[in-house]
Design a protein around this motif. Structure first.
Motif, mmCIF file in Angstrom:
data_model
loop_
_atom_site.group_PDB
_atom_site.id
_atom_site.type_symbol
_atom_site.label_atom_id
_atom_site.label_comp_id
_atom_site.label_asym_id
_atom_site.label_seq_id
_atom_site.Cartn_x
_atom_site.Cartn_y
_atom_site.Cartn_z
ATOM 1 N N ALA A 64 0.792 -1.227 0.000
ATOM 2 C CA ALA A 64 0.000 0.000 0.000
ATOM 3 C C ALA A 64 0.828 1.282 0.000
ATOM 4 C CB ALA A 64 -0.932 0.001 1.222
ATOM 5 N N SER A 66 2.104 2.729 -2.544
ATOM 6 C CA SER A 66 1.677 3.478 -3.732
ATOM 7 C C SER A 66 2.806 4.356 -4.270
ATOM 8 C CB SER A 66 0.431 4.328 -3.412
ATOM 9 O OG SER A 66 -0.302 4.624 -4.575
ATOM 10 N N SER A 69 2.094 6.560 -7.416
ATOM 11 C CA SER A 69 0.946 7.461 -7.465
ATOM 12 C C SER A 69 1.403 8.910 -7.619
ATOM 13 C CB SER A 69 0.114 7.319 -6.191
ATOM 14 O OG SER A 69 -0.969 8.232 -6.192
ATOM 15 N N TRP A 99 1.029 1.759 -8.364
ATOM 16 C CA TRP A 99 0.237 2.706 -7.583
ATOM 17 C C TRP A 99 -1.040 2.015 -7.147
ATOM 18 C CZ3 TRP A 99 -4.445 4.712 -9.732
ATOM 19 C CH2 TRP A 99 -4.635 4.423 -11.093
ATOM 20 N N THR A 100 -1.542 2.404 -5.980
ATOM 21 C CA THR A 100 -2.721 1.743 -5.407
ATOM 22 C C THR A 100 -3.870 2.719 -5.166
ATOM 23 O OG1 THR A 100 -1.850 2.033 -3.168
ATOM 24 C CG2 THR A 100 -1.330 -0.031 -4.289
ATOM 25 N N THR A 106 -8.402 4.914 -2.489
ATOM 26 C CA THR A 106 -7.586 3.704 -2.494
ATOM 27 C C THR A 106 -8.304 2.610 -3.268
ATOM 28 O OG1 THR A 106 -6.614 4.272 -0.355
ATOM 29 C CG2 THR A 106 -6.468 1.962 -1.050
ATOM 30 N N HIS A 108 -7.034 -0.638 -3.791
ATOM 31 C CA HIS A 108 -6.734 -1.992 -3.308
ATOM 32 C C HIS A 108 -6.262 -2.909 -4.432
ATOM 33 C CE1 HIS A 108 -8.309 -0.854 0.582
ATOM 34 N NE2 HIS A 108 -9.410 -0.430 -0.004
ATOM 35 N N ASP A 109 -5.450 -2.376 -5.310
ATOM 36 C CA ASP A 109 -4.846 -3.191 -6.364
ATOM 37 C C ASP A 109 -3.508 -2.573 -6.714
ATOM 38 O OD1 ASP A 109 -4.529 -5.207 -8.185
ATOM 39 O OD2 ASP A 109 -6.384 -4.788 -9.280
ATOM 40 N N LEU A 110 -2.636 -3.373 -7.315
ATOM 41 C CA LEU A 110 -1.314 -2.909 -7.736
ATOM 42 C C LEU A 110 -1.409 -2.563 -9.212
ATOM 43 C CD1 LEU A 110 0.750 -5.672 -5.906
ATOM 44 C CD2 LEU A 110 0.517 -3.278 -5.213
#
Length: 281
Positions: A64, A66, A69, A99-100, A106, A108-110
């Motif tokens: 998480a 990120s 991002s 990035w998440t 958010t 919840h994935d890559l």
């Protein structure tokens, strides 16, 4: 710069196996935790982690941070991560080249990024800021991807290598992710392995995935397949002794089955080391 000393062959620490691990003290060299599962103080997860940590080295692996991002870095998250690292004293801390979330949401994935000079400069700067805050070198993992960007200006492996050089970070080479992405995008998985700077690789991940015919998904719910074992053998020959572990996050088998996969990994590594020793003699 030097790589961390290899820890040997490990497994992901998952709650379903807590009791068996603590009661049998299996012949596992180390365990990797999902950092976010232990970033709240107290409770059963923390108590179990403390007991396992008393007997085994631990590595922290996050999902998480990120890193890619465009949202500002989450320093509340980083403070909690740093506090966990101070309690656990892990061999190293890792997260993903992905990035998440964005705009405060958010997902919840890559999620993937374009491999451009602009993205490279952005992610490298963020990795350096995270390293400065944590007071340790970060280990960055190649994520599996399912879409590619027309804007990309370089290969994934060129991007990963240059990120490690610019940010002076280390790499977690997920062998299964290399295979999954190579299948989905049609590149040569061996070329990816052969291009990565050996001095930067601190860890390997091994895992199973789901074959949907036209594409493959990194689900961590199957045994490691033959093609990924073959790619691991190539990586082990190129990079030498590297801390290596098996991820399993769903469809959990009896613990003995994971130990058998760990044994297969050890056998491959021992065979390669024996061949190297004979060649050097």
């Amino acid at each position: 710069m030097s790589r961390p000393a290899p820890l040997g062959h490990g497994l992901g620490l998952r709650p379903i196996y807590y009791d068996e691990i603590l009661s049998t003290r299996p012949a596992v060299d180390w365990f990797e935790i999902i950092s976010e599962n232990y970033m709240i103080g107290g409770g059963r997860p923390t108590a179990m982690l403390e007991r396992v940590r008393a007997d085994y080295p631990i590595v922290m692996h996050g999902v998480a941070m990120s890193l890619a991002s465009t949202d500002p870095l989450d320093f509340d998250y980083l403070r909690a991560l740093k506090a966990l690292a101070e309690r656990v004293e892990p061999a190293f801390v890792s997260d993903h080249l992905a990035w998440t979330g964005v705009h405060g949401v958010t997902l919840h994935d890559l999620l993937p990024i374009p491999y451009t000079e602009e993205a490279l400069a952005h992610v490298a700067e963020r990795v350096m800021r995270v390293q400065d805050f944590l007071g340790r070198r970060l280990v960055v993992e190649n994520a599996s991807t399912y879409v590619a960007f027309r804007e990309s200006e370089m290969s994934e492996w060129a991007f990963v290598n240059e990120l490690a050089r610019r940010a002076d970070c280390l790499l977690l080479l997920d062998v299964n992710n290399v295979f999954v992405s190579s299948f989905n995008h049609g590149f040569d998985a061996n070329a990816f392995i052969d291009a990565i700077d050996p001095d930067r690789v601190a860890q390997f991940h091994m895992a199973g995935h789901t074959d949907n015919g036209t594409h493959r998904i990194d689900t961590h719910d199957q045994p490691v397949c033959d093609e990924v074992w073959a790619l691991y053998e190539r990586a082990r020959r190129r990079f030498g002794a590297v801390s290596t572990m098996i991820e399993r996050d769903d469809n959990f088998p009896p613990f003995d089955e994971l130990l058998a996969e760990l044994g297969q990994m050890r056998e491959i590594a021992a065979r390669i080391d024996a061949e190297s020793a004979r060649s050097a003699a």
